[in-house]
Every structure is written in structure tokens, then in C-alpha cells.
Motif scaffolding. Structure first.
Motif, short mmCIF file in Angstrom:
data_model
loop_
_atom_site.label_atom_id
_atom_site.label_comp_id
_atom_site.label_asym_id
_atom_site.label_seq_id
_atom_site.Cartn_x
_atom_site.Cartn_y
_atom_site.Cartn_z
N ARG A 1 -23.03 103.07 -56.85
CA ARG A 1 -24.44 103.44 -57.06
C ARG A 1 -24.82 103.37 -58.52
N LEU A 2 -23.98 103.92 -59.39
CA LEU A 2 -24.26 103.90 -60.82
C LEU A 2 -24.28 102.47 -61.36
N SER A 3 -23.33 101.67 -60.88
CA SER A 3 -23.27 100.28 -61.32
C SER A 3 -24.53 99.53 -60.92
N GLN A 4 -25.01 99.77 -59.72
CA GLN A 4 -26.22 99.10 -59.25
C GLN A 4 -27.45 99.55 -60.03
N GLU A 5 -27.38 100.73 -60.65
CA GLU A 5 -28.46 101.21 -61.50
C GLU A 5 -28.36 100.67 -62.92
N GLY A 6 -27.32 99.86 -63.18
CA GLY A 6 -27.17 99.28 -64.50
C GLY A 6 -26.25 100.04 -65.43
N ARG A 7 -25.56 101.07 -64.91
CA ARG A 7 -24.63 101.83 -65.73
C ARG A 7 -23.26 101.17 -65.72
N LYS A 8 -22.52 101.33 -66.79
CA LYS A 8 -21.15 100.81 -66.86
C LYS A 8 -20.22 101.81 -66.18
N THR A 9 -19.32 101.31 -65.34
CA THR A 9 -18.45 102.17 -64.55
C THR A 9 -17.05 101.59 -64.48
N CYS A 10 -16.07 102.46 -64.18
CA CYS A 10 -14.67 102.04 -64.12
C CYS A 10 -13.89 102.95 -63.18
N ILE A 11 -13.05 102.36 -62.37
CA ILE A 11 -12.04 103.10 -61.61
C ILE A 11 -10.71 102.81 -62.29
N PHE A 12 -9.99 103.87 -62.66
CA PHE A 12 -8.80 103.74 -63.49
C PHE A 12 -7.61 104.33 -62.74
N PHE A 13 -6.63 103.48 -62.40
CA PHE A 13 -5.43 103.92 -61.71
C PHE A 13 -4.31 104.09 -62.74
N LEU A 14 -3.81 105.31 -62.85
CA LEU A 14 -2.69 105.57 -63.76
C LEU A 14 -1.40 105.58 -62.95
N VAL A 15 -0.57 104.58 -63.16
CA VAL A 15 0.69 104.44 -62.43
C VAL A 15 1.77 105.19 -63.21
N GLN A 16 2.21 106.32 -62.66
CA GLN A 16 3.17 107.17 -63.37
C GLN A 16 4.60 106.91 -62.91
N ARG A 17 5.03 105.68 -63.05
CA ARG A 17 6.40 105.30 -62.78
C ARG A 17 6.58 103.88 -63.34
N MET A 18 7.85 103.57 -63.72
CA MET A 18 8.09 102.30 -64.41
C MET A 18 8.75 101.25 -63.53
N ASP A 19 8.89 101.50 -62.24
CA ASP A 19 9.55 100.51 -61.37
C ASP A 19 8.54 99.66 -60.60
N ALA A 20 7.36 99.49 -61.17
CA ALA A 20 6.34 98.60 -60.60
C ALA A 20 5.82 97.70 -61.70
N ASP A 21 5.39 96.51 -61.33
CA ASP A 21 4.83 95.61 -62.34
C ASP A 21 3.50 95.01 -61.91
N ARG A 22 2.86 95.59 -60.88
CA ARG A 22 1.56 95.12 -60.40
C ARG A 22 0.96 96.20 -59.52
N PHE A 23 -0.33 96.11 -59.25
CA PHE A 23 -1.04 97.15 -58.49
C PHE A 23 -1.90 96.52 -57.39
N ARG A 24 -1.99 97.23 -56.26
CA ARG A 24 -2.97 96.90 -55.23
C ARG A 24 -3.26 98.14 -54.41
N PRO A 25 -4.40 98.19 -53.72
CA PRO A 25 -4.69 99.35 -52.87
C PRO A 25 -3.77 99.37 -51.66
N ALA A 26 -3.45 100.57 -51.20
CA ALA A 26 -2.59 100.73 -50.03
C ALA A 26 -3.45 100.63 -48.77
N SER A 27 -3.83 99.41 -48.42
CA SER A 27 -4.73 99.20 -47.29
C SER A 27 -4.06 99.59 -45.97
N HIS A 28 -2.73 99.57 -45.93
CA HIS A 28 -2.03 99.96 -44.70
C HIS A 28 -2.08 101.47 -44.48
N ILE A 29 -2.44 102.22 -45.53
CA ILE A 29 -2.57 103.67 -45.42
C ILE A 29 -4.03 104.08 -45.25
N ASP A 30 -4.92 103.46 -46.03
CA ASP A 30 -6.34 103.80 -45.95
C ASP A 30 -7.15 102.51 -46.12
#
Length: 246
Positions: free
Chosen positions: A163-192
């Protein structure tokens, strides 16, 4: 973020009632600790896992110990979601997030509508960006993934960013990965799957999608690098904020 007092180590007996965890300390004493994490802690809550706890000196607290991190195989995983926004705000202020430089002010718990607050509003350069922060503790086959449980609230936050983005505001979703055994990110679509679709819609609407990784150890938690991310059902990787919707 440095821990101001040494963490106490122990072995997880069980996590239960979502916010409680029984832990056997190195002394042999069994204590109940507060577990500040609303997710399932999938892959990082197995009995007999090594854990680290902080201890509060507040005499009014029913549970003085707080669960800070759990070792999954050989990797420390930060599970205290009460620390996540602080970690991201600290990293922003120190210039560790490449997409946000020349920081002038960081506001927290910002009300954007009658029923919604977002985690941060960052004034940087001549811009202002609303940021919603999510803690990512799940990793499978070197993929960091969010969420680890169905999150109606998380989907609501994405729709607010849209909604904010469509109003012209700058927005961001920020995922903080708190572990070092990953090297890429994606949503868990199999869960939600609903959240995964909303994340695609957010990216298509202009919401910046970022994933950054934190190095977690009993002395310090520190954001160290950005991760490539994919919003596709079949994993393909993209860099930094160029996370497209399919």
C-alpha cells in the motif's frame, strides 16, 4: 551487537508453550528459560541441542534466563527475535547495509495506519524508507527460508508495504538470516504459500526485498553480508535488492 555479559551455556531439554524452554546448565541444574520467538524454530529446537542463554538481574522477572541461540549441527542460530530489529538498526547506523547509506535518523515501531506499525523508518540521504524486519532461523540445503510457520501477521505487513509503495513511498522487507550455513534466501512457500505469493506481489509493487546474513557466536552477533535471493517456486538466484517476482 556484543553481549555485555558472558552467555550461559547448556543443553536444551525441550521447548514448550511456545515461550518456554527447559535447559540443563553445565552445572547440572535444570532451569526454565524465556524463549522470545513466536515461530516453530523448525530445525533449531531439537532436544539435546547446545544452547546459550542470557541472564537478567531484574529480580521481578519470573524467568531470569532468556534463550539467545541454539546450535543446529555445528552452526549457531540466533533465535531471540527481540534482538532482530536492534541488530538491523545497529547495522544500518554503522553503514553495513549497502542499500542504505548516509543515515540521518532511524525511527522504530512506526505507525503507518490505524492498525499497523512497521519496524523501522530510515531517513537516508534525501530519502525515507519504511522497513519491516523478519528474523530467519530456518535453513535447508543451504537455502535460508522464511517463515517457519504460517504467519498471518507477516502477510499483513507485506500488504501494508505494498500500500505504501503504491502511494509512492519507499519500502523494504528485510530478512535477517541468523545462521552461517546458508548462502541464499527464498520464501518457504511449502510452509506458507500465501506469504510467498504476497512477497512476490510486494516485489512487483516496488517493495525492496533484502536478505542479509549475521554471524552468530556466544560473544557477538554481527551482520556480515547480503545474500542472493529468489522468489521463484523453482530456485534461481538473484542478487541483493534485485529480487524479482515471477
Amino acid at each position: 551487537m556484543l553481549f555485555t555479559s558472558p552467555l550461559v551455556q547448556g543443553i536444551l531439554i525441550k521447548r514448550y508453550k511456545r515461550f518456554l524452554a527447559d535447559v540443563r546448565l553445565e552445572t547440572g541444574e535444570i532451569i526454565t528459560a524465556h524463549c522470545p520467538n513466536t515461530g516453530t524454530m523448525l530445525s533449531c529446537s531439537a532436544p539435546d541441542s547446545q544452547v546459550c542463554l542470557s541472564r537478567s538481574d531484574n529480580p521481578k522477572r519470573k524467568y531470569p534466563f532468556t534463550l539467545e541461540m541454539v546450535k543446529d549441527n555445528s552452526t549457531w542460530v540466533g533465535v531471540n527475535t527481540a534482538q532482530t530489529n536492534k541488530l538491523v538498526a545497529e547495522s544500518l547506523a554503522k553503514g553495513r547495509i549497502a542499500e542504505f547509506q548516509d543515515i540521518k535518523m532511524i525511527r522504530t515501531e512506526v505507525r503507518t495506519s490505524d492498525h499497523t506499525r512497521l519496524d523501522l523508518q530510515v531517513m537516508h540521504g534525501e530519502d525515507s524508507t519504511f522497513i519491516e524486519v523478519k528474523n530467519c532461523s530456518l535453513a535447508v540445503d543451504r537455502w535460508a527460508m522464511f517463515p517457519d510457520a504460517v504467519t498471518v501477521r507477516g502477510t499483513k505487513h507485506l500488504h501494508e508495504l505494498i500500500r505504501l509503495s503504491q502511494e509512492g513511498r519507499k519500502t523494504c522487507i528485510f530478512f535477517l538470516v541468523q545462521r552461517m550455513d546458508a548462502d541464499r534466501f527464498r520464501p518457504a512457500s511449502h510452509i506458507d504459500a500465501t506469504y510467498a505469493r504476497a512477497l512476490q506481489q510486494a516485489a512487483a509493487a516496488g517493495v525492496m526485498v533484502l536478505a542479509y546474513q549475521a554471524e552468530v557466536n556466544p560473544q557477538e552477533i554481527r551482520v556480515v553480508r547480503s545474500l542472493p535471493c529468489s522468489l521463484l517456486a523453482t530456485p534461481r538466484t538473484f542478487s541483493g535488492s534485485d529480487c524479482p517476482a515471477d
